[in-house]
Structure formats: C-alpha cells, structure tokens
Design an enzyme around this catalytic site. Structure first.
Site: not given
Length: 371
Positions: A94-97, A147, A190, A217, A267, A307
């Site tokens: 959301s960009g919130g962090f 959030d 949260q 959180g 992630d 790999c």
C-alpha cells in the site's frame, strides 16, 4: 473475485498447509516466497531470469512507483505487467510501510498520511482512497489496504489507536475499490505485541470478508522469541479458506517459523539486498564471498546448489568481481540467493505433502548452523 485460495492439505504435525492461490495471471502454489521488485524490477535481474528461477509472483512498491515514474504513466503503458514485461502475478503493497518509515518527514491524521518525498522533499498526501487509486492504476493482481505500521516498541494505548485506525482505513479501501474481478484487496492485521489487540484486529479485519489477510507489524525489531510467540498466536486465528501473508520476512529461520504457524505467503528484500553486498545464502549457512579465504577457492558458492551461478562460476571468480566492482557480481549473487529461497520453499511444500516438515527443518537447521 480476482483471487481465490484453495486449501489442499493441512499438516498433521503443525499448522503448516499446502494451497493454491488462483489469480488473473496464473496459479500460485503455496507456501511461497515472493521476490521483491520495488521499482518495477527485481534488482539486477531481468523478468525472464526471475521466472527461470521458479518465482511464481513478485511484489512491487506503491510508494516508490507513485513517486517515480508515477502511477498514471504506468497506467498509460498498460499497467505494471506490461510496463515491466512480467506476465505472472504481482502483489503491490500500500505504500504505508515506506511512508511510516520516513519518521519526521511524515504526519498521520485520520484522513491519511502527509509526507515529504525522500527524493526531493516535495509534499504529498496518501489516503486509503489514494493508495487504492494508485494500485488500481498499477493493475496488480493483489493490492494491500493502507495500514498504520506500528513500530516496536509501542505502548498499549498507541497500539490500540493505531490498529483501530488501520481498521477504518481498510473499510475505506474496500469501499473505494470497484473492480473486484480484476484485482483483489487484502487487509492487514496489526496490534503490535499485545495478544488481545491482535485478536481485536483479527476480528475487525476479517469481518470485512476480503480474499486474503496479511500480518503486519512483525519482524520490525522485536526479539526473535517475541516474533515467534506473536506469529504462532496470530496466524492460526486467520480464516482457513483465505490466503495468509506475513509481510517482510525472508531469512530461512523466519520462513520456517512462518510456514509452521500456517502462513502461505512471505516477501522480503533480504536475499537481493545482501547479495549486492556480497553475502550469499548456502545450505551450510551465510557466506561473505568478499573474504580473502575465497581468493583461490575454485568451488561453487554452494556445493548442493544447481542454480545458473553455481553451475558456471567459482567462489574465486565471484569474489574477484566484487573486489573490482563489476556489475556481474551483484547479478550472480542475486540469482543464487533468490534461487536458494525459491528452492527452499519448494522443498518445504514437498515436506508438508509428505508430513515430514519438522524433520526437514531439523535437517536444514543442523546443516545451516542454526542448531
């Protein structure tokens, strides 16, 4: 609905589970690790290379893409998938962090967050509605509700106010979002390090009946035992028939903890970030490839890895690349680290299927050096 979760199996020995997440850009086998492509690219990698590693979904960052190049430009390009040439699922945060980590450069109100760009100091405002508008333009398969990411430590009163604001913002995100056949919206739980507040948040957020839920959180600086306690308390209380996402964890031990607690998605920037700094993950623990001891080591980064990097290049060569600041150094280390975690999750899925996850964890931990 754009995204649907199918529960295939629950472990007989812990809360781990196997599932499938159906999205407009493909089916994801869970539990899964999602590489992070912050600015519409997984750093140092082409989308084709990321796909060849076995990545099923990537995460991109709303805050950064809003600032540069701008969500409207990406919409004009046909959405994020076309813009970056990635045809598999994308999750956008959301960009919130990022906004909340700006500290003194941001100001929170009931309406949203006013902040100054870390790039040029320009003033911006993101409300729940604006966050969804940006993510609608990006066209991700899974969007996250805005959030308030509660820092650690936070007192009880602040944490309670914060989670209740997160609930109100999630409701506004849901009301603003219209095209549910194209994009899913996940809510975020949260509540800090307080179990009763976590329960309150779970109830309020799951009452919104969204296609999936994240735990926010955690892994924000708290002691490891506290992280484990809050995670094992929170994750199993989320709905069984919806995807469960733990935000921001990427080290092997934290991923094992997540899966064992019942998490489906995780992630982190960790594997790509440490790769660029010369640290690689191996089956025998972390290895700092810049160290002098590898100057004449012509073996591969990890004897047990197949790999592209390990098949073709030696420790000595990769150390040389880092020590002369060649771009290829970051590329080869990134390929290896992402493959290592993607393969780990594949092995974890197999272990859940065969009801031997705890045994596999013990084997992995002994070799890695955790125990």
């Amino acid at each position: 609905m754009a995204v649907r979760f199918e529960l295939l199996k629950e472990s007989s020995e812990c809360n781990a589970r196997l599932g499938k997440l159906y999205t407009p850009h493909g089916v994801i086998e869970t539990p899964i690790f999602m590489p992070v492509g912050t600015r519409a690219t997984v750093k140092a990698m082409t989308p084709e290379e990321v796909k060849d590693l076995g990545a099923q979904i990537i995460l991109s960052n709303t805050y950064h893409l809003y600032l540069k190049p701008g969500h409207k430009l990406i919409e004009e390009a046909g959405g994020l998938h076309k813009f970056m040439n990635w045809d598999k699922p994308i999750l956008t945060d959301s960009g919130g962090f990022q906004v909340f980590s700006l500290g003194k450069l941001r100001k929170i109100s009931e309406e949203g967050v006013e902040f100054r760009s870390h790039i040029d100091g320009s003033k911006h405002f993101i409300s729940p509605e604006k966050s969804i508008e940006i993510q609608n333009s990006l066209g991700s398969d899974i969007m996250m509700a805005l959030d308030e990411c509660t820092p650690y430590p936070s007192d009880y009163e602040y944490t309670k106010e914060s989670l209740e604001r997160t609930t109100r913002w999630a409701k506004r995100c849901k009301e603003y979002h219209k095209d549910w056949d194209r994009q899913a919206l996940f809510g975020i739980v949260q509540g800090g390090m307080y179990k009763d507040l976590r329960e309150q948040s779970i109830k309020e957020i799951t009452d919104l009946d969204l296609p999936g839920y994240a735990i926010g959180g955690l892994s924000v600086g708290e002691p490891k035992e506290l992280y484990r306690d809050m995670l094992s308390f929170t994750a199993p209380k989320l709905p069984k028939n919806k995807a469960r996402y733990l935000m921001g964890v990427g080290s092997p031990d934290y991923l094992f903890d997540a899966v064992i607690s019942g998490i489906d998605m995780a992630d982190c920037v960790l594997p790509t970030r440490i790769a660029r700094n010369g640290t690689v993950l191996t089956s025998h623990g972390k290895l700092v490839i810049k160290n002098a001891e590898y100057k004449r080591d012509f073996g591969k980064l990890d004897p047990e890895c197949d790999c592209y990097t390990c098949k073709n290049y030696s420790r000595a060569y990769i150390r040389h690349l880092f020590n002369v600041d060649e771009i290829l150094a970051a590329r080869l280390a990134t390929i290896h680290n992402l493959y290592f975690l993607i393969k780990l999750m594949e092995n974890i899925r197999t272990a859940i299927k065969e009801d031997r996850l705890l045994e596999y964890r013990e084997q992995f931990y002994k070799k890695y050096g955790y125990i």
